[in-house]
Design a protein around this motif. Sequence first.
Motif, PDB file in Angstrom:
ATOM      1  N   VAL A   1       0.842  -1.205   0.000  1.00 56.79           N
ATOM      2  CA  VAL A   1       0.000   0.000   0.000  1.00 56.79           C
ATOM      3  C   VAL A   1       0.874   1.251   0.000  1.00 56.79           C
ATOM      4  CG1 VAL A   1      -1.661   1.340   1.372  1.00 56.79           C
ATOM      5  CG2 VAL A   1      -2.018  -1.105   1.010  1.00 56.79           C
ATOM      6  N   ASP A   2       1.930   1.250   0.816  1.00 56.46           N
ATOM      7  CA  ASP A   2       2.848   2.394   0.839  1.00 56.46           C
ATOM      8  C   ASP A   2       3.484   2.622  -0.525  1.00 56.46           C
ATOM      9  OD1 ASP A   2       2.337   3.008   3.487  1.00 56.46           O
ATOM     10  OD2 ASP A   2       4.093   1.918   4.258  1.00 56.46           O
ATOM     11  N   ALA A   3       3.905   1.548  -1.186  1.00 50.03           N
ATOM     12  CA  ALA A   3       4.504   1.677  -2.519  1.00 50.03           C
ATOM     13  C   ALA A   3       3.483   2.211  -3.516  1.00 50.03           C
ATOM     14  CB  ALA A   3       5.055   0.328  -2.988  1.00 50.03           C
ATOM     15  N   TYR A   4       2.261   1.752  -3.399  1.00 52.52           N
ATOM     16  CA  TYR A   4       1.192   2.219  -4.283  1.00 52.52           C
ATOM     17  C   TYR A   4       0.927   3.706  -4.056  1.00 52.52           C
ATOM     18  CZ  TYR A   4      -3.246   2.264  -6.792  1.00 52.52           C
ATOM     19  OH  TYR A   4      -4.266   2.550  -7.667  1.00 52.52           O
ATOM     20  N   LEU A   5       0.890   4.119  -2.803  1.00 57.53           N
ATOM     21  CA  LEU A   5       0.685   5.533  -2.490  1.00 57.53           C
ATOM     22  C   LEU A   5       1.832   6.388  -3.026  1.00 57.53           C
ATOM     23  CD1 LEU A   5      -0.757   5.317   1.140  1.00 57.53           C
ATOM     24  CD2 LEU A   5      -1.971   5.990  -0.949  1.00 57.53           C
TER      25      LEU A   5
ATOM     26  N   ARG B   1       3.610   5.705  -5.691  1.00 61.98           N
ATOM     27  CA  ARG B   1       3.385   5.787  -7.140  1.00 61.98           C
ATOM     28  C   ARG B   1       2.264   6.774  -7.458  1.00 61.98           C
ATOM     29  NH1 ARG B   1       4.037   0.168  -6.729  1.00 61.98           N
ATOM     30  NH2 ARG B   1       1.808  -0.162  -6.926  1.00 61.98           N
ATOM     31  N   LEU B   2       1.200   6.735  -6.676  1.00 56.84           N
ATOM     32  CA  LEU B   2       0.096   7.680  -6.890  1.00 56.84           C
ATOM     33  C   LEU B   2       0.547   9.115  -6.657  1.00 56.84           C
ATOM     34  CD1 LEU B   2      -3.020   5.939  -5.313  1.00 56.84           C
ATOM     35  CD2 LEU B   2      -2.627   6.466  -7.715  1.00 56.84           C
ATOM     36  N   GLY B   3       1.390   9.330  -5.668  1.00 59.53           N
ATOM     37  CA  GLY B   3       1.924  10.665  -5.410  1.00 59.53           C
ATOM     38  C   GLY B   3       2.723  11.178  -6.597  1.00 59.53           C
ATOM     39  N   THR B   4       3.524  10.299  -7.184  1.00 55.71           N
ATOM     40  CA  THR B   4       4.299  10.664  -8.365  1.00 55.71           C
ATOM     41  C   THR B   4       3.381  11.009  -9.528  1.00 55.71           C
ATOM     42  OG1 THR B   4       6.153   9.280  -7.673  1.00 55.71           O
ATOM     43  CG2 THR B   4       6.039   9.835 -10.012  1.00 55.71           C
ATOM     44  N   VAL B   5       2.372  10.196  -9.747  1.00 53.92           N
ATOM     45  CA  VAL B   5       1.413  10.453 -10.830  1.00 53.92           C
ATOM     46  C   VAL B   5       0.690  11.770 -10.575  1.00 53.92           C
ATOM     47  CG1 VAL B   5      -0.754   9.664 -11.873  1.00 53.92           C
ATOM     48  CG2 VAL B   5       1.103   8.040 -11.467  1.00 53.92           C
TER      49      VAL B   5
ATOM     50  N   LEU C   1       0.679  15.008 -13.058  1.00 52.56           N
ATOM     51  CA  LEU C   1      -0.567  15.584 -13.575  1.00 52.56           C
ATOM     52  C   LEU C   1      -0.703  17.052 -13.185  1.00 52.56           C
ATOM     53  CD1 LEU C   1      -3.039  12.645 -12.904  1.00 52.56           C
ATOM     54  CD2 LEU C   1      -2.225  13.443 -15.131  1.00 52.56           C
ATOM     55  N   GLN C   2      -0.339  17.374 -11.949  1.00 46.53           N
ATOM     56  CA  GLN C   2      -0.414  18.768 -11.505  1.00 46.53           C
ATOM     57  C   GLN C   2       0.516  19.654 -12.325  1.00 46.53           C
ATOM     58  OE1 GLN C   2      -2.555  20.116  -9.053  1.00 46.53           O
ATOM     59  NE2 GLN C   2      -1.863  21.937 -10.111  1.00 46.53           N
TER      60      GLN C   2
END
Length: 132
Positions: free
Chosen positions: A93-97, A99-103, A107-108
Amino acid sequence: MRIGELAERAGTSTRALRYYEAHGLVRAERGANGYRRYDEAELRVVREIRALLAVGFGLDDIRPFVACLRAGNPSGDVCPDSVAVLRRKLAEVDAYLDRLGTVRRQLQTQLTEAIAHREEQCPHRRPQPCSR
């Protein structure tokens, strides 16, 4: 209790119970008539399975929790194998978060640049896209 009663009390379907049984997570005895009969302890097991599935665990991940309950523990997450699964799942979950932070940052940045570019190209902010 019969399968329908267990399904109702656990908030699931008879089909799900048969699926859990086929994967060795739920145990049923068979009566002389061939009907499944479940011990009261299976209700705890099914509730544990459902709770873990709801937060994204797979059936293989759930096995140690079921084994822990069957060993007589008050909870399925107190055994070393269950704790190991929890640690691994938390790391996933931490790794997924991450990756989501990077995405999100990408996008921003893209959105900020797109807005700046639009303002450079369309200083009058017309509702229609600029034709430049």
